[in-house]
Structures are given as structure tokens and as C-alpha cells.
Motif scaffolding. Structure first.
Motif, PDB file in Angstrom:
ATOM      1  N   TYR A 341      38.196  52.723 -10.505  1.00  0.00           N
ATOM      2  CA  TYR A 341      39.373  51.905 -10.210  1.00  0.00           C
ATOM      3  C   TYR A 341      40.226  52.537  -9.111  1.00  0.00           C
ATOM      4  O   TYR A 341      40.785  51.840  -8.269  1.00  0.00           O
ATOM      5  CB  TYR A 341      40.205  51.691 -11.483  1.00  0.00           C
ATOM      6  CG  TYR A 341      39.794  50.466 -12.257  1.00  0.00           C
ATOM      7  CD1 TYR A 341      40.436  49.248 -12.059  1.00  0.00           C
ATOM      8  CD2 TYR A 341      38.734  50.496 -13.160  1.00  0.00           C
ATOM      9  CE1 TYR A 341      40.039  48.105 -12.751  1.00  0.00           C
ATOM     10  CE2 TYR A 341      38.331  49.367 -13.853  1.00  0.00           C
ATOM     11  CZ  TYR A 341      38.989  48.176 -13.644  1.00  0.00           C
ATOM     12  OH  TYR A 341      38.601  47.043 -14.317  1.00  0.00           O
ATOM     13  N   TYR A 344      38.449  51.878  -5.888  1.00  0.00           N
ATOM     14  CA  TYR A 344      38.616  50.467  -5.547  1.00  0.00           C
ATOM     15  C   TYR A 344      40.006  50.212  -4.973  1.00  0.00           C
ATOM     16  O   TYR A 344      40.158  49.482  -3.972  1.00  0.00           O
ATOM     17  CB  TYR A 344      38.385  49.614  -6.791  1.00  0.00           C
ATOM     18  CG  TYR A 344      38.526  48.122  -6.552  1.00  0.00           C
ATOM     19  CD1 TYR A 344      37.538  47.407  -5.873  1.00  0.00           C
ATOM     20  CD2 TYR A 344      39.643  47.426  -7.005  1.00  0.00           C
ATOM     21  CE1 TYR A 344      37.659  46.046  -5.656  1.00  0.00           C
ATOM     22  CE2 TYR A 344      39.774  46.059  -6.798  1.00  0.00           C
ATOM     23  CZ  TYR A 344      38.785  45.374  -6.121  1.00  0.00           C
ATOM     24  OH  TYR A 344      38.908  44.022  -5.903  1.00  0.00           O
ATOM     25  N   LYS A 348      40.990  48.767  -1.213  1.00  0.00           N
ATOM     26  CA  LYS A 348      41.883  47.644  -0.957  1.00  0.00           C
ATOM     27  C   LYS A 348      43.012  48.055  -0.015  1.00  0.00           C
ATOM     28  O   LYS A 348      43.365  47.329   0.917  1.00  0.00           O
ATOM     29  CB  LYS A 348      42.464  47.119  -2.278  1.00  0.00           C
ATOM     30  CG  LYS A 348      41.479  46.311  -3.106  1.00  0.00           C
ATOM     31  CD  LYS A 348      41.099  45.029  -2.380  1.00  0.00           C
ATOM     32  CE  LYS A 348      40.204  44.152  -3.207  1.00  0.00           C
ATOM     33  NZ  LYS A 348      39.790  42.916  -2.481  1.00  0.00           N
ATOM     34  N   THR A 396      33.440  45.014  -7.367  1.00  0.00           N
ATOM     35  CA  THR A 396      34.654  45.338  -8.118  1.00  0.00           C
ATOM     36  C   THR A 396      34.276  46.314  -9.223  1.00  0.00           C
ATOM     37  O   THR A 396      33.109  46.370  -9.638  1.00  0.00           O
ATOM     38  CB  THR A 396      35.287  44.079  -8.764  1.00  0.00           C
ATOM     39  OG1 THR A 396      34.316  43.459  -9.616  1.00  0.00           O
ATOM     40  CG2 THR A 396      35.760  43.096  -7.702  1.00  0.00           C
ATOM     41  N   PHE A 400      36.932  44.115 -14.044  1.00  0.00           N
ATOM     42  CA  PHE A 400      38.019  43.698 -13.155  1.00  0.00           C
ATOM     43  C   PHE A 400      38.063  42.199 -12.956  1.00  0.00           C
ATOM     44  O   PHE A 400      39.137  41.591 -12.922  1.00  0.00           O
ATOM     45  CB  PHE A 400      37.878  44.401 -11.802  1.00  0.00           C
ATOM     46  CG  PHE A 400      39.022  44.131 -10.856  1.00  0.00           C
ATOM     47  CD1 PHE A 400      40.182  44.881 -10.934  1.00  0.00           C
ATOM     48  CD2 PHE A 400      38.935  43.140  -9.898  1.00  0.00           C
ATOM     49  CE1 PHE A 400      41.235  44.647 -10.090  1.00  0.00           C
ATOM     50  CE2 PHE A 400      39.990  42.894  -9.032  1.00  0.00           C
ATOM     51  CZ  PHE A 400      41.150  43.636  -9.127  1.00  0.00           C
ATOM     52  N   ASP A 401      36.879  41.596 -12.813  1.00  0.00           N
ATOM     53  CA  ASP A 401      36.820  40.155 -12.545  1.00  0.00           C
ATOM     54  C   ASP A 401      37.230  39.360 -13.791  1.00  0.00           C
ATOM     55  O   ASP A 401      36.780  39.643 -14.903  1.00  0.00           O
ATOM     56  CB  ASP A 401      35.412  39.737 -12.120  1.00  0.00           C
ATOM     57  CG  ASP A 401      35.073  40.245 -10.729  1.00  0.00           C
ATOM     58  OD1 ASP A 401      35.997  40.417  -9.923  1.00  0.00           O
ATOM     59  OD2 ASP A 401      33.880  40.496 -10.456  1.00  0.00           O
TER      60      ASP A 401
END
Length: 404
Positions: A341, A344, A348, A396, A400-401
Motif C-alpha cells: 500500500y 502504491y 500515485k 492495485t 483495494f478495488d
């Protein structure tokens, strides 16, 4: 190199008993004395002659920031010829013990697919530290990578100490075999090849944890390889061994440093103690770096998590050792997900593309020892077969999705 299983029940039982006995015979300990670095010299400690040999995993080092900001376009073209005005691809390889066979197979299958890129940067932690040099040097070194993760057995990594040996030492096992394995595969020729790529601006980083400071450390292996440091081969080998030094199970690695003209030492252990996988410190302005290097297109971050991410149900016997073993397994799994995370979030923030690979839940083989060659070959083949067809990278982190 977590999930190396010397049979949790036996190992933890041995540790508990040893801990009790240790209180009784502490005065008999045969572990060597240390010349511990004083706290007021932490910021000055360095490897002599290699100012950029390593940096903290939670900050952008001042020396790197100042140098980078001072570079002109001409300097960048000279020092980063492989990364200037070109696409950027970064590879992060996690810990996972014998499960590192998955990542090794994936890389070899990726080569066979004809789509494997040259990585501008490769990072490795724990078992990933054993993979990272070969992944960094490219497809020509797939054979070495394959041998490491399909022919190695537990006896090639460590030997368990006797109970008395444990009581008088700093770990349950001795990693002299691992030291020999690293020395066998990471030859002077390999180190010279790493140095050559470093000079072109590519980077190879390996993570450990400085146990004295309780902070992650990122080692710049290419800078060490390209230096004139007389013990650079030994240092690289020891950093790799430290990255896999599971606390309690394996002995920590003592690395000499200098500060204020004096020689001291630091205690380093498994990089997974700090993070299971990393790309770069969050404090780094990566978007500014890619802008100055004129990176073409969107940088691609590839993360190989040598582990299962989905929880598995396993009824636990109400006893100390099974509870302890299961708890540690759970901690490692969730820590690894947290690291994903963070990566990720950095992708982003810095406009990088996140690509994740991990062991699929339908792989149900069970190893018979910590490093089981039969298990590793099957896992290697699974990673290879998935990649040769075009690996289905996840974009992802797990969970997360939103499910509809």
C-alpha cells in the motif's frame, strides 16, 4: 528471508528453553564483544571512502539531494547515460525465503516472453537480496538465478546449533553455509559487472535493518562495487547475508564503520524486519528526479511479492508454539501488504504505474523443509509459466478495488 521454516514447533520450543537457561548462564556467553557506535556519532558513521555506500530507508540523504540538484543536463547525461531521456522501469523484489523461487521463475519466464525490460533500478530484501544482483544484470544471468532457487536446500543456508551452542551464541542457527553460497555466486566478475552498470546510472539497492538504531538501511551496491574500498567484495557479501539474517533464527551481521576517525561497528539484520519490499524512500522527490532525467513515458514500478497475499484458514492447536508460529506468519503477511500500500501510494503521488505479482492462492504444494528443492522447482515453474504467457500484473494492492 522470512518463512524459512526450521519447523516452528521445534525452533520456538528451543528458543523458549534457551531463553530461560540464558538467564542462568549469561556470564558464560561466548559471543564477541562489540565496539558499539555511540549515539552522538550516528550521523557521521560511514564506510571509509564510499560516502554514498548506504542511507537511511526513511529519508532522502543530504549528499544525494545536494549532488542531484547541482547536476546540469550535461552532468546527468554523463552520470546517468542509461536512464537519461529513456523509459524508466523499476523492479522491487521482496523477501519470502524459499518462495523466492516464484520471483526467479517469473523473471526467467519474462525473459522467454521477449518483453522483459532493462531495469533502471532494482531493489531487494532478504531472499530478494539474493535475486536482485542477477535481476539487475539482466537476462544473461537467468541461469545463475535459476540454480540458486531450484538447487538450494536448507543445509546450503544454515545449520542448527546444539542447545548448548544456542545458549552461548546470538542465534539458533549458523549461516556459514549461506556465506559460502553468496561467495560462490556473487563472484568478483559479477561485482565488476554491477560496477559497470552503476557507472551508466543504473542502481542496485539492498535493504537491511540497523538493529542498534532500529531503522531500515538501503545499501547502494553499485557504488560499493565501483569503489576502491579494499574489502568491497566482502562488504557486499556481508550486506547480502545481513539482509537475510532473521533475528533469533540467524546471527546478526556486524559491519564495521568509521566515525570521527575511529572504528566502530553496527549490528544489521534481515531487511524484512523493517519492510518486506521497498522501491525508494517516501521522503524522496521522485517526480523531480524523473523530470530532470527526462524519463520517457510513465515510469513502471514492478513489485514481485514472493508470498501468498490471501489469508488461509488453519485451525490452531491451543498451545504456545502453534500460537506463536501462526501469529508470526500473520504479522509477516499483513506487514507485507502494508508495504504494498505504501508503494502504491508513492506511485500515485509520483505518477508511476504500479504493477504487482504474487504467488497465486491455488498453488498448494507444501515444502518438507525450510528450503525444499522439490517445492522450489515447482514454484519456479509456476512463476515461469505465468510469465512466459504474459504475466497478469495487478495494478492495485490486495483488497483495494471496490467489489460491485
Amino acid at each position: 528471508m522470512h518463512t524459512i521454516n526450521f519447523h516452528w514447533m521445534k525452533t520456538l520450543a528451543k528458543f523458549v528453553f534457551a531463553s530461560v537457561m540464558l538467564v542462568i548462564i549469561t556470564a558464560c556467553s561466548s559471543t564477541p564483544e562489540r565496539n558499539i557506535l555511540p549515539v552522538n556519532l550516528i550521523s557521521q558513521a560511514a564506510i571509509p571512502g564510499i560516502p554514498d555506500a548506504r542511507f537511511w530507508g526513511d529519508e532522502w540523504p543530504t549528499f544525494s539531494l545536494e549532488r542531484f540538484n547541482s547536476y546540469t543536463d550535461a552532468d546527468l547525461k554523463k552520470h546517468f547515460s542509461s536512464s537519461y531521456d529513456s523509459p524508466h522501469n523499476y523492479l522491487a523484489i521482496s523477501g519470502g525465503g524459499a518462495n523466492g523461487a516464484f520471483g526467479a521463475g517469473l523473471l526467467a519466464g519474462w525473459t522467454a516472453s521477449g518483453n522483459r525490460p532493462v531495469f533502471n533500478m532494482v531493489t531487494g530484501v532478504s531472499t530478494g537480496a539474493l535475486s536482485a544482483p542477477f535481476a539487475f544484470l539482466g537476462a544473461d544471468y537467468d541461469d545463475e538465478l535459476t540454480k540458486v532457487f531450484t538447487t538450494t536446500s536448507t543445509k546450503d543456508i544454515a545449520t542448527e546449533r546444539s542447545l548448548i551452542g544456542t545458549l552461548l551464541s546470538d542465534s539458533l542457527a549458523d549461516t556459514e553455509p549461506l556465506k559460502k553460497l553468496i561467495r560462490h555466486y556473487i563472484t568478483p566478475e559479477i561485482i565488476d559487472a554491477i560496477a559497470d552498470e552503476h557507472q551508466k546510472g543504473r542502481r542496485l539497492f539492498i535493504g537491511t535493518v540497523n538493529l542498534d538504531a532500529a531503522r531500515s538501511v538501503i545499501w547502494n551496491i553499485g557504488a560499493i562495487a565501483a569503489s576502491d574500498y579494499p574489502d568491497k567484495h566482502f562488504l557486499i557479501h556481508e550486506v547480502m547475508r545481513a539482509s537475510a539474517a532473521i533475528p533469533i533464527a540467524f546471527p546478526p551481521v556486524i559491519i564495521p564503520v568509521e566515525a570521527n576517525g575511529q572504528r566502530y561497528d553496527e549490528m544489521h539484520v534481515d531487511g524484512g524486519t523493517g519492510s518486506q519490499v521497498f522501491v525508494y524512500p517516501a521522503a524522496t522527490n521522485w517526480k523531480e528526479i524523473t523530470k530532470k532525467l527526462k524519463a520517457k513515458g510513465r515510469p513502471q514500478v514492478y513489485v514481485i511479492r514472493n508470498a501468498f497475499l490471501e489469508p488461509d484458514y488453519n485451525g490452531v492447536v491451543r498451545s504456545l508454539m502453534p500460537i506463536a508460529g501462526r501469529s508470526i506468519d500473520s504479522l509477516i503477511r499483513t506487514q507485507g501488504i502494508g508495504d504494498l500500500y505504501q508503494i502504491y501510494a508513492l506511485c500515485k503521488r509520483d505518477d508511476n504505474e504500479f504493477n504487482l505479482a504474487y504467488i497465486p492462492s491455488d498453488f498448494t504444494e507444501v515444502p518438507t523443509e525450510g528450503f525444499d528443492p522439490v517445492y522450489m522447482k515447482k514454484l519456479y515453474e509456476r512463476g515461469f509459466n505465468m510469465a512466459v504467457k504474459g504475466y497478469p500484473w495487478t495494478h492495485t494492492p490486495p483488497g483495494f478495488d471496490i467489489q460491485h
